[in-house]
Design an enzyme around this catalytic site. Structure first.
Site, PDB file in Angstrom:
ATOM      1  N   ARG A 168      -0.379  -5.990   3.972  1.00 43.69           N
ATOM      2  CA  ARG A 168      -1.383  -6.207   5.023  1.00 43.69           C
ATOM      3  C   ARG A 168      -2.709  -6.674   4.401  1.00 43.69           C
ATOM      4  O   ARG A 168      -3.033  -7.846   4.407  1.00 43.69           O
ATOM      5  CB  ARG A 168      -1.563  -4.904   5.826  1.00 43.69           C
ATOM      6  CG  ARG A 168      -2.108  -5.104   7.219  1.00 43.69           C
ATOM      7  CD  ARG A 168      -3.596  -5.293   7.277  1.00 43.69           C
ATOM      8  NE  ARG A 168      -4.342  -4.229   6.622  1.00 43.69           N
ATOM      9  CZ  ARG A 168      -5.656  -4.248   6.446  1.00 43.69           C
ATOM     10  NH1 ARG A 168      -6.363  -5.283   6.863  1.00 43.69           N
ATOM     11  NH2 ARG A 168      -6.270  -3.259   5.828  1.00 43.69           N
ATOM     12  N   ASP A 169      -3.452  -5.765   3.805  1.00 37.78           N
ATOM     13  CA  ASP A 169      -4.747  -6.147   3.239  1.00 37.78           C
ATOM     14  C   ASP A 169      -4.570  -7.196   2.143  1.00 37.78           C
ATOM     15  O   ASP A 169      -5.428  -8.057   1.950  1.00 37.78           O
ATOM     16  CB  ASP A 169      -5.447  -4.908   2.665  1.00 37.78           C
ATOM     17  CG  ASP A 169      -6.961  -4.987   2.798  1.00 37.78           C
ATOM     18  OD1 ASP A 169      -7.445  -5.888   3.499  1.00 37.78           O
ATOM     19  OD2 ASP A 169      -7.659  -4.160   2.196  1.00 37.78           O
ATOM     20  N   HIS A 172     -10.193   3.769  -0.255  1.00 39.66           N
ATOM     21  CA  HIS A 172      -9.736   2.372  -0.229  1.00 39.66           C
ATOM     22  C   HIS A 172     -10.801   1.535  -0.932  1.00 39.66           C
ATOM     23  O   HIS A 172     -11.865   1.267  -0.379  1.00 39.66           O
ATOM     24  CB  HIS A 172      -9.581   1.952   1.242  1.00 39.66           C
ATOM     25  CG  HIS A 172      -9.192   0.526   1.461  1.00 39.66           C
ATOM     26  ND1 HIS A 172      -7.905   0.154   1.781  1.00 39.66           N
ATOM     27  CD2 HIS A 172      -9.906  -0.625   1.411  1.00 39.66           C
ATOM     28  CE1 HIS A 172      -7.856  -1.165   1.928  1.00 39.66           C
ATOM     29  NE2 HIS A 172      -9.058  -1.659   1.706  1.00 39.66           N
ATOM     30  N   HIS A 222     -12.024  -1.915  -3.140  1.00 35.07           N
ATOM     31  CA  HIS A 222     -11.829  -3.274  -3.635  1.00 35.07           C
ATOM     32  C   HIS A 222     -12.503  -3.372  -5.003  1.00 35.07           C
ATOM     33  O   HIS A 222     -13.533  -2.748  -5.237  1.00 35.07           O
ATOM     34  CB  HIS A 222     -12.420  -4.296  -2.656  1.00 35.07           C
ATOM     35  CG  HIS A 222     -11.565  -4.492  -1.443  1.00 35.07           C
ATOM     36  ND1 HIS A 222     -10.938  -5.679  -1.155  1.00 35.07           N
ATOM     37  CD2 HIS A 222     -11.198  -3.627  -0.463  1.00 35.07           C
ATOM     38  CE1 HIS A 222     -10.230  -5.550  -0.040  1.00 35.07           C
ATOM     39  NE2 HIS A 222     -10.370  -4.313   0.411  1.00 35.07           N
ATOM     40  N   CYS A 232     -10.991  -9.827   2.844  1.00 39.38           N
ATOM     41  CA  CYS A 232     -11.164  -9.737   4.295  1.00 39.38           C
ATOM     42  C   CYS A 232     -11.734 -11.054   4.794  1.00 39.38           C
ATOM     43  O   CYS A 232     -12.745 -11.524   4.293  1.00 39.38           O
ATOM     44  CB  CYS A 232     -12.100  -8.583   4.646  1.00 39.38           C
ATOM     45  SG  CYS A 232     -12.434  -8.508   6.422  1.00 39.38           S
ATOM     46  N   ASN A 256      -8.239  -6.168  -3.624  1.00 40.84           N
ATOM     47  CA  ASN A 256      -8.062  -4.718  -3.643  1.00 40.84           C
ATOM     48  C   ASN A 256      -7.790  -4.285  -5.068  1.00 40.84           C
ATOM     49  O   ASN A 256      -7.338  -5.074  -5.890  1.00 40.84           O
ATOM     50  CB  ASN A 256      -6.835  -4.323  -2.802  1.00 40.84           C
ATOM     51  CG  ASN A 256      -7.047  -4.543  -1.336  1.00 40.84           C
ATOM     52  OD1 ASN A 256      -7.072  -5.666  -0.874  1.00 40.84           O
ATOM     53  ND2 ASN A 256      -7.199  -3.466  -0.601  1.00 40.84           N
TER      54      ASN A 256
END
Ligand code: ZN
Length: 310
Positions: free
Chosen positions: A19-20, A211, A213, A244, A253
């Site tokens: 996803r990310d 989370h 990055h 993003c 990430n």
């Protein structure tokens, strides 16, 4: 670094590359490749995988095939499949797609919030309070990621109090887990510790996740600070892909293989096989069509693991 309270050495990795990791790539992956990615990650030992996001396909075309990805995986993988949702439509799609967990995003600052999901912090919290019962009625665990929790690309600094207040409202509305998201990679280890303390005080007893990055190279230091603060659930993305579309310069990430390597070297267990993860990152590089940002992928593990080159 065992948990000082329990002696526990296990750390749970939430793998977010499907996803990310993919949502900011210019090359669209085939649905079959996304399914294969999740299956490879599960085979490598990942037990929670963010597999899809149910957002507006016109805004994030990379994620338009969420239903097909989930349909291709449901009942076929040992991993728990997490779906991301930003609103009621997304939440209902995630429930219909039989997600094992749903991750909702609150925003800690309006600059990013209005661009990412057309919501201020207050609006993102109020919406969660409105729609959380839908997931509860469906019996699906619900987590909340508070994005730009360490800084906003448009507004700058984000007050601790805002993040703590959002965490309190997430917990109050029944979130099973709360994550602090460093969407643009501006956190430092000392601030990580202070924010986690503020969140823990505001939402006592709720599981915390982080989370990060690695935009400015501090992600592993921030993870270390989180571990010291007692966090045992960490988001990471195979190969270090990620970003993003609504945050300028929000690059990769933290790479899962780097996190797994560091933790295992330090005596913590992730349940993830480093060699299998490295092989998957290389496979993903080919699919995406550019080298992964991950440093570990170049050097290989140590001792006696896969090598980047002879
Ligand atoms: Zn992210």
């Amino acid at each position: 670094m065992a948990d000082p309270a329990t002696g526990e050495t296990a750390v749970e990795i939430v793998e977010v590359s499907p996803r990310d990791g993919l949502q900011n790539e210019s090359r669209l992956l085939y649905t079959e490749d996304k399914i294969a990615l999740v299956e490879r990650l599960a085979a490598a030992g990942a037990r929670r995988i963010e597999a899809a996001s149910f957002v507006n396909p016109r805004r994030v075309p990379q994620m338009a095939d969420g239903e097909a990805v989930m349909a291709g995986l449901s009942g076929r993988t040992r991993a728990r499949l997490i779906a991301l949702a930003l609103n009621e439509t997304g939440l209902r799609r995630a429930i219909a797609a039989q997600a094992d967990e749903i991750n909702y995003v609150m925003v800690a600052s309006p600059g990013f919030g209005l661009r990412n999901q057309n919501a201020t912090p207050e609006q993102s919290a109020a919406l969660f309070e409105t729609i959380a019962p839908l997931a509860h009625e469906a019996g699906i665990p619900l987590s909340v990621t508070i994005s730009v929790a360490f800084g906003d690309p448009f507004d700058g600094e984000v007050p601790h109090g805002v993040v703590a207040e959002l965490a309190a409202r997430a917990a109050g509305a029944g979130a099973d887990e709360i994550a602090l998201g460093d969407t643009i990679g501006v956190a430092d280890p000392w601030d990580v510790r202070r924010r986690l303390e503020a969140v823990r005080a505001a939402a006592p007893g709720t599981r915390l996740r982080v989370h990060f990055h690695d935009t400015r190279g501090a992600a592993l230091a921030n993870i270390h600070a989180s571990l010291e603060a007692g966090v045992r659930i960490i988001d990471a993305s195979c190969g270090g892909f990620g970003g993003c579309p609504f945050a300028p310069n929000a690059t990769g990430n933290v790479a899962t293989e780097s996190v797994v390597y560091m933790l295992e070297r330090g005596g913590l267990s992730t349940g993830i096989d480093l060699d299998a993860l490295i092989a998957t990152a290389r496979w993903l590089e080919e699919r995406i069509g550019r080298p992964a940002p991950s440093l570990l992928l170049r050097a290989g593990g140590f001792p006696s693991s896969s090598r980047g080159s002879p």
